[in-house]
Design an enzyme around this catalytic site. Structure first.
Site, short mmCIF file in Angstrom:
data_model
loop_
_atom_site.label_atom_id
_atom_site.label_comp_id
_atom_site.label_asym_id
_atom_site.label_seq_id
_atom_site.Cartn_x
_atom_site.Cartn_y
_atom_site.Cartn_z
N ASP A 56 -10.13 -5.77 -4.40
CA ASP A 56 -9.71 -4.53 -3.76
C ASP A 56 -10.45 -3.36 -4.39
O ASP A 56 -10.28 -3.09 -5.59
CB ASP A 56 -8.19 -4.37 -3.94
N HIS A 68 -8.03 -5.25 0.06
CA HIS A 68 -6.83 -4.46 0.36
C HIS A 68 -6.10 -4.95 1.61
O HIS A 68 -4.86 -4.82 1.70
CB HIS A 68 -7.22 -2.99 0.53
N SER A 78 0.84 -1.20 0.00
CA SER A 78 0.00 0.00 0.00
C SER A 78 0.88 1.25 0.00
O SER A 78 1.58 1.51 -0.98
CB SER A 78 -0.97 -0.03 1.18
#
Length: 425
Positions: A356, A388, A180
């Site tokens: 996601d 995610h 991320s």
């Protein structure tokens, strides 16, 4: 009303006064409704321990290092050293957490998996998080300390961390794994310091890197960011340098306490799904209290606003937009320039989840298409059913993601050995 209050008291009293050695993890969501008596529940010491205690318990060896960035921040790196390693790997964490995310899966933790596979493991931290509150001249209570976005993290923090790890490991080329925010900053580093990255990085693995997220992604976060971004100048919490998650704040400690002892853990998951995408029964019940504990690191709204600007530009991965006047001073143009992904010279392996909706698959396909051909020679990985957060707490994270990364690294190491052998002969 009195009946509701009485039930709430009866529910909370045994939780508040329960002995510390009582159960704090359950192998089923149903178990949390009766955590102190259910056969599905047990006490896991990792949940109440610090990062070094957890590493010591499961591996028995660790080191702590401090490195200074070029702009004056001090970063703490944790190392799980390995004699004669297959390679050196640096993990960089996502938003609102820190290096603990890599050791938060107990004995099956991601960092331990790579260490047991033969790698010298380094766990990075970014400026401002729980382990990185020092600066040469600024205090973490000053707004100026928090004047950064993921650009500074990529350009300064990753540069300092990578070069330090390289120095400590006798010039070894490093495998960088960013998740991320760690993936976003990795792309900043590889594109803005392309020559240095080529000399220092063997391969860059970016998992759901949120570089080209546009309006087509359906996660709830973009709408909250839009509201906050447009409130700048009206309310204090919308200031870019306002800090989210003051870890020592009473309200953060209270929220963590309540969530930890909240029985209906599935409700927490459903809220997360609104932001991160749906993933049916993939999140391991045992890990949820540890997940709550490690997601409380500070960061300024400026990072969120930088992400929102990518949303607003419909997926253009660009530098921070300060407005036309300041952009002209900083960039020589009224618009912030896109990051020069075409300059990247290191192999990049893009990993993303099919479910996601915070960093949706089409955004990652866009990133992949913009990378130079020589950077994508190892291809990409789409993980079916993953949202995610499954990359840290998903039931099948090792099977579907990290073991495949290890297989790829073994293949690359074998190819390198063959090349060296041919050169010698």
């Amino acid at each position: 009303m009195k009946r509701v209050f009485s039930l709430a008291v009866l529910f909370m009293v045994p939780l508040i006064f329960a002995p510390q050695n009582q159960c704090n993890a359950c192998s089923s969501y149903l178990g949390y409704f009766n955590i102190f008596f259910s056969s599905d529940c047990y006490h896991n010491p990792d949940i109440d321990d610090d990062i070094l205690g957890i590493i010591q318990r499961h591996v028995g060896v660790h080191e702590t290092h401090e490195v200074r960035t070029d702009d004056g921040y001090f970063l703490t790196l944790f190392r799980i050293p390995r004699q004669n390693p297959k390679g050196v790997i640096l993990f960089q964490h996502p938003l609102v957490t820190d290096a603990r995310i890599w050791i938060s899966q107990y004995n099956e933790s991601i960092a331990f998996l790579f260490w047991r596979a033969g790698y010298d493991v380094w766990l990075g931290n970014i400026r401002g998080n729980y382990f990185c509150k020092k600066h040469v001249s600024l205090d973490s209570t000053e707004a100026a300390f928090w004047n950064f976005s993921f650009h500074e993290i990529g350009y300064y923090d990753n540069h300092a961390s990578v070069e330090y790890v390289k120095q400590q490991t006798n010039g070894s080329k490093i495998v960088y794994v960013g998740y991320s925010l760690g993936g976003t900053s990795g792309m900043v580093y590889a594109s803005t310091r392309d020559r240095e990255a080529a000399d220092s990085i063997k391969m860059m693995v970016v998992m759901t890197p949120t570089t080209h997220t546009g309006w087509s992604c359906t996660g709830l976060l973009k709408y909250l960011l839009c509201i906050s971004y447009n409130l700048q100048g009206i309310v204090s919490f919308a200031d870019p340098l306002f800090v989210l998650n003051r870890q020592d704040a009473w309200y953060i400690k209270s929220v963590q306490f309540l969530l930890t002892h909240f029985s209906c853990k599935k409700c927490i998951l459903y809220v997360l799904y609104l932001f991160c995408g749906f993933s049916e029964d993939a999140f391991e019940p045992d890990l949820i209290n540890m997940f709550i504990r490690v997601h409380a690191s500070e960061l300024p709204f400026k990072i969120f606003y930088h992400y929102y600007q990518i949303y607003a530009a419909d997926g253009i991965f660009q530098r921070y937009d300060y407005g036309e006047e300041r952009n002209l001073l900083l960039y020589g143009d009224k618009e912030p320039p896109p990051y020069p992904l075409e300059n990247i010279k290191v192999p990049v392996y893009v990993v993303h989840g099919a479910n996601d909706n915070l960093d949706c698959p089409n955004a990652n396909e866009k990133l992949y298409s913009k990378l130079p051909k020589n950077s994508t020679l190892h291809g990409k990985l789409t993980v079916e059913g993953f949202n995610h957060i499954d990359f840290s707490c998903g039931r099948y994270r090792n099977e579907k993601v990290y073991l495949k990364i290890l297989q790829l690294l073994d293949k690359i190491n074998l190819e390198d050995q063959n090349i060296l052998y041919l050169q010698k002969t």
